[in-house]
Design a protein around this motif. Structure first.
Motif, PDB file in Angstrom:
ATOM      1  N   ARG A   1       2.105   9.439  -6.568  1.00 34.64           N
ATOM      2  CA  ARG A   1       2.500  10.847  -6.548  1.00 34.64           C
ATOM      3  C   ARG A   1       3.875  11.117  -7.169  1.00 34.64           C
ATOM      4  NH1 ARG A   1       3.132   9.487  -0.769  1.00 34.64           N
ATOM      5  NH2 ARG A   1       5.302   9.854  -0.104  1.00 34.64           N
ATOM      6  N   ASP A   2       4.612  10.090  -7.485  1.00 30.65           N
ATOM      7  CA  ASP A   2       5.942  10.277  -8.080  1.00 30.65           C
ATOM      8  C   ASP A   2       6.147   9.233  -9.168  1.00 30.65           C
ATOM      9  OD1 ASP A   2       8.616  10.654  -8.736  1.00 30.65           O
ATOM     10  OD2 ASP A   2       9.271  10.910  -6.660  1.00 30.65           O
ATOM     11  N   SER A   3       6.164   9.671 -10.418  1.00 30.35           N
ATOM     12  CA  SER A   3       6.272   8.745 -11.547  1.00 30.35           C
ATOM     13  C   SER A   3       7.647   8.100 -11.640  1.00 30.35           C
ATOM     14  CB  SER A   3       5.965   9.475 -12.857  1.00 30.35           C
ATOM     15  OG  SER A   3       6.883  10.547 -13.061  1.00 30.35           O
ATOM     16  N   ARG A   4       8.629   8.635 -10.922  1.00 29.62           N
ATOM     17  CA  ARG A   4       9.971   8.028 -10.925  1.00 29.62           C
ATOM     18  C   ARG A   4      10.017   6.767 -10.072  1.00 29.62           C
ATOM     19  NH1 ARG A   4      13.386  12.988  -8.734  1.00 29.62           N
ATOM     20  NH2 ARG A   4      11.639  12.864  -7.256  1.00 29.62           N
ATOM     21  N   TRP A   5       9.016   6.569  -9.249  1.00 32.45           N
ATOM     22  CA  TRP A   5       8.957   5.454  -8.297  1.00 32.45           C
ATOM     23  C   TRP A   5       8.332   4.241  -9.000  1.00 32.45           C
ATOM     24  CZ3 TRP A   5      11.047   5.060  -3.530  1.00 32.45           C
ATOM     25  CH2 TRP A   5      10.572   4.096  -2.638  1.00 32.45           C
ATOM     26  N   VAL A   6       9.169   3.283  -9.390  1.00 28.63           N
ATOM     27  CA  VAL A   6       8.726   2.106 -10.138  1.00 28.63           C
ATOM     28  C   VAL A   6       8.618   0.921  -9.183  1.00 28.63           C
ATOM     29  CG1 VAL A   6       9.259   0.528 -12.036  1.00 28.63           C
ATOM     30  CG2 VAL A   6       9.840   2.962 -12.230  1.00 28.63           C
TER      31      VAL A   6
ATOM     32  N   VAL B   1       0.833  -1.206   0.000  1.00 27.84           N
ATOM     33  CA  VAL B   1       0.000   0.000   0.000  1.00 27.84           C
ATOM     34  C   VAL B   1       0.868   1.256   0.000  1.00 27.84           C
ATOM     35  CG1 VAL B   1      -1.738   1.291   1.300  1.00 27.84           C
ATOM     36  CG2 VAL B   1      -1.878  -1.200   1.157  1.00 27.84           C
ATOM     37  N   LEU B   2       1.899   1.266   0.829  1.00 21.13           N
ATOM     38  CA  LEU B   2       2.784   2.427   0.913  1.00 21.13           C
ATOM     39  C   LEU B   2       3.559   2.628  -0.390  1.00 21.13           C
ATOM     40  CD1 LEU B   2       4.172   1.896   4.531  1.00 21.13           C
ATOM     41  CD2 LEU B   2       2.483   3.578   3.792  1.00 21.13           C
ATOM     42  N   LEU B   3       4.032   1.545  -0.976  1.00 17.95           N
ATOM     43  CA  LEU B   3       4.773   1.639  -2.232  1.00 17.95           C
ATOM     44  C   LEU B   3       3.893   2.192  -3.348  1.00 17.95           C
ATOM     45  CD1 LEU B   3       6.722  -1.761  -2.114  1.00 17.95           C
ATOM     46  CD2 LEU B   3       7.677   0.522  -1.754  1.00 17.95           C
ATOM     47  N   ASP B   4       2.664   1.712  -3.426  1.00 21.16           N
ATOM     48  CA  ASP B   4       1.750   2.182  -4.464  1.00 21.16           C
ATOM     49  C   ASP B   4       1.362   3.643  -4.248  1.00 21.16           C
ATOM     50  OD1 ASP B   4       1.838  -0.263  -5.678  1.00 21.16           O
ATOM     51  OD2 ASP B   4      -0.111  -0.954  -4.960  1.00 21.16           O
ATOM     52  N   ALA B   5       1.238   4.055  -3.002  1.00 21.24           N
ATOM     53  CA  ALA B   5       0.890   5.448  -2.707  1.00 21.24           C
ATOM     54  C   ALA B   5       1.989   6.395  -3.188  1.00 21.24           C
ATOM     55  CB  ALA B   5       0.648   5.623  -1.207  1.00 21.24           C
TER      56      ALA B   5
ATOM     57  N   LYS C   1       3.807  -0.785 -11.043  1.00 18.24           N
ATOM     58  CA  LYS C   1       3.410   0.613 -11.018  1.00 18.24           C
ATOM     59  C   LYS C   1       4.500   1.451 -11.681  1.00 18.24           C
ATOM     60  CE  LYS C   1      -0.521   0.799  -8.633  1.00 18.24           C
ATOM     61  NZ  LYS C   1      -1.754   1.444  -9.132  1.00 18.24           N
ATOM     62  N   ASN C   2       4.094   2.287 -12.615  1.00 19.23           N
ATOM     63  CA  ASN C   2       4.978   3.232 -13.304  1.00 19.23           C
ATOM     64  C   ASN C   2       6.065   2.558 -14.129  1.00 19.23           C
ATOM     65  OD1 ASN C   2       3.559   5.371 -12.188  1.00 19.23           O
ATOM     66  ND2 ASN C   2       4.983   5.627 -10.481  1.00 19.23           N
ATOM     67  N   MET C   3       5.876   1.328 -14.495  1.00 16.34           N
ATOM     68  CA  MET C   3       6.856   0.621 -15.311  1.00 16.34           C
ATOM     69  C   MET C   3       6.471   0.760 -16.782  1.00 16.34           C
ATOM     70  SD  MET C   3       8.234  -3.276 -14.908  1.00 16.34           S
ATOM     71  CE  MET C   3       9.478  -3.932 -16.014  1.00 16.34           C
ATOM     72  N   LYS C   4       7.387   1.294 -17.573  1.00 10.28           N
ATOM     73  CA  LYS C   4       7.114   1.553 -18.981  1.00 10.28           C
ATOM     74  C   LYS C   4       7.040   0.245 -19.768  1.00 10.28           C
ATOM     75  CE  LYS C   4       9.487   6.028 -18.918  1.00 10.28           C
ATOM     76  NZ  LYS C   4      10.610   6.821 -19.474  1.00 10.28           N
ATOM     77  N   ASP C   5       6.282   0.300 -20.852  1.00 13.05           N
ATOM     78  CA  ASP C   5       6.163  -0.833 -21.780  1.00 13.05           C
ATOM     79  C   ASP C   5       5.747  -2.116 -21.049  1.00 13.05           C
ATOM     80  OD1 ASP C   5       7.028   0.813 -23.870  1.00 13.05           O
ATOM     81  OD2 ASP C   5       9.131   0.385 -23.368  1.00 13.05           O
ATOM     82  N   SER C   6       4.847  -1.997 -20.122  1.00  9.33           N
ATOM     83  CA  SER C   6       4.380  -3.170 -19.381  1.00  9.33           C
ATOM     84  C   SER C   6       2.867  -3.205 -19.391  1.00  9.33           C
ATOM     85  CB  SER C   6       4.885  -3.147 -17.930  1.00  9.33           C
ATOM     86  OG  SER C   6       4.330  -4.199 -17.190  1.00  9.33           O
ATOM     87  N   ASP C   7       2.302  -4.340 -19.762  1.00 10.53           N
ATOM     88  CA  ASP C   7       0.862  -4.502 -19.716  1.00 10.53           C
ATOM     89  C   ASP C   7       0.399  -4.967 -18.335  1.00 10.53           C
ATOM     90  OD1 ASP C   7       1.804  -7.055 -19.717  1.00 10.53           O
ATOM     91  OD2 ASP C   7       0.805  -7.685 -21.580  1.00 10.53           O
ATOM     92  N   GLU C   8       1.329  -5.001 -17.380  1.00 10.31           N
ATOM     93  CA  GLU C   8       1.007  -5.410 -16.019  1.00 10.31           C
ATOM     94  C   GLU C   8       0.566  -4.233 -15.161  1.00 10.31           C
ATOM     95  OE1 GLU C   8       0.954  -8.466 -14.885  1.00 10.31           O
ATOM     96  OE2 GLU C   8       1.780  -9.454 -16.644  1.00 10.31           O
ATOM     97  N   ASN C   9       0.721  -2.994 -15.684  1.00  8.08           N
ATOM     98  CA  ASN C   9       0.388  -1.830 -14.882  1.00  8.08           C
ATOM     99  C   ASN C   9      -1.096  -1.779 -14.556  1.00  8.08           C
ATOM    100  OD1 ASN C   9       2.770   0.076 -14.511  1.00  8.08           O
ATOM    101  ND2 ASN C   9       2.963  -0.472 -16.659  1.00  8.08           N
TER     102      ASN C   9
END
Length: 316
Positions: A59-64, A51-55, A307-315
């Motif tokens: 708010r920060d797209s650099r946080w993958v 939950v904390l990681l996703d939060a 979360k915030n991982m590019k080119d991933s259909d898992e987002n």
């Protein structure tokens, strides 16, 4: 700008995550001429870590964030983060803040000086027990004597490396990974940055004695042939002693007409060597079991979602 990926595994670290993020942000602001991404691999935590990681990711797209479907252990979770990272410069670190994020600037500086791998070597280790310090020293000394891997003493998983190194590490497909050994044998241009290791910021260590023993066995079985060679040496000694004793018994019986005393000691040694043989059989079984697991070709890890991982259909 060059992209720097900071990679950390996470298992039940709800008490540390926010402080870890805060100190990473501070470090990144002091190195504003780089683009940063912060890769955290949630190793199927059962507390509020997810939950904390996703939060933070919201708010920060650099946080993958990579959420693994099942717990695979610290080394494999770290490997998952390495494979997911996109930086020209990559840094692996533990999330518990024993490895200070402020040292990352020094690691990056050495990469810019032309090194491919920069190991962070501990000068001191705060709040570590005498047993852990002594056992770690004995382990590194034993592995350095028995393995071609030139392990650097007092170096954990805190290091920086370039993108070519990342690609090379991703090519190692053994199921029981010991990343410290892989970085030691991979070659490239390597150096060391020394630092003082802090005490854990909060929470409890996730490395129990059994997990430390498993990590040590992975290192020994993956990077040393000594256990197999030792079996040959001991079996040769046992065979030689048995032949000497048999010769002595035959001479006493057929030449001097006496029997050999000490049948109690014979039973003792029989039990002792039988136990030793069973230990060696178990050791061979460990190698065979690893061959079996390798032959199954199962995936190293399974990602539940990201979360915030590019080119991933898992987002999601």
């Amino acid at each position: 700008m060059k992209k720097v990926s900071i990679i950390a595994p996470c298992f039940n670290e709800e008490a540390v995550i926010e402080e870890y993020y805060t100190r990473l942000i501070q470090m990144a602001s002091e190195n504003a001429h780089y683009e940063f991404e912060f890769v955290v691999v949630n190793d199927a935590s059962v507390d509020k870590s997810a939950v904390l990681l996703d939060a933070i990711a919201t708010r920060d797209s650099r946080w993958v964030v990579l959420h693994l479907a099942a717990n695979v252990g610290q080394q494999m979770a770290l490997f998952a983060g390495i494979e997911a990272a996109e930086g020209e410069i990559n840094v692996t670190i533990d999330i518990d803040l024993q490895d200070p994020p402020e040292v990352i600037s020094q690691l990056i500086e050495q990469i810019e000086n032309g090194f491919d791998i920069v190991h962070a070597q501990r000068i001191s280790r705060s709040n570590e027990s005498i047993f852990k310090l002594a056992s770690a020293k004995m382990f590194y000394r034993f592995l350095s004597l028995t393995s071609p891997a030139n392990l650097i003493e007092d170096c954990g998983d805190f290091r920086a490396f370039t993108k070519p190194v990342k690609k090379a590490i991703s090519g190692f497909k053994e199921k029981h990974k010991y990343l410290r050994g892989l970085f030691a044998i991979i070659g490239f241009n390597q150096t060391i940055v020394r630092y003082n290791r802090d005490a854990r910021y909060a929470g409890k260590t996730k490395y129990s004695i059994s997990k430390m023993m498993n990590l040590a066995s992975d290192a020994i079985l993956n990077f040393s042939r000594i256990p197999i060679q030792l079996m040959f040496v001991v079996s040769t000694i046992m065979w030689s002693l048995g032949l000497i004793y048999l010769t002595k018994a035959m001479v006493s019986k057929f030449i001097f007409g006496t029997t050999v005393d000490g049948w109690t000691s014979i039973i003792f040694f029989q039990v002792f060597f039988s136990g030793l043989l069973l230990f060696f059989i178990a050791l061979i079984g460990s190698y065979v079991g690893r061959i079996f697991e390798q032959g199954q070709s199962r995936p190293d890890y399974i990602i539940r979602y990201t979360k915030n991982m590019k080119d991933s259909d898992e987002n999601c």
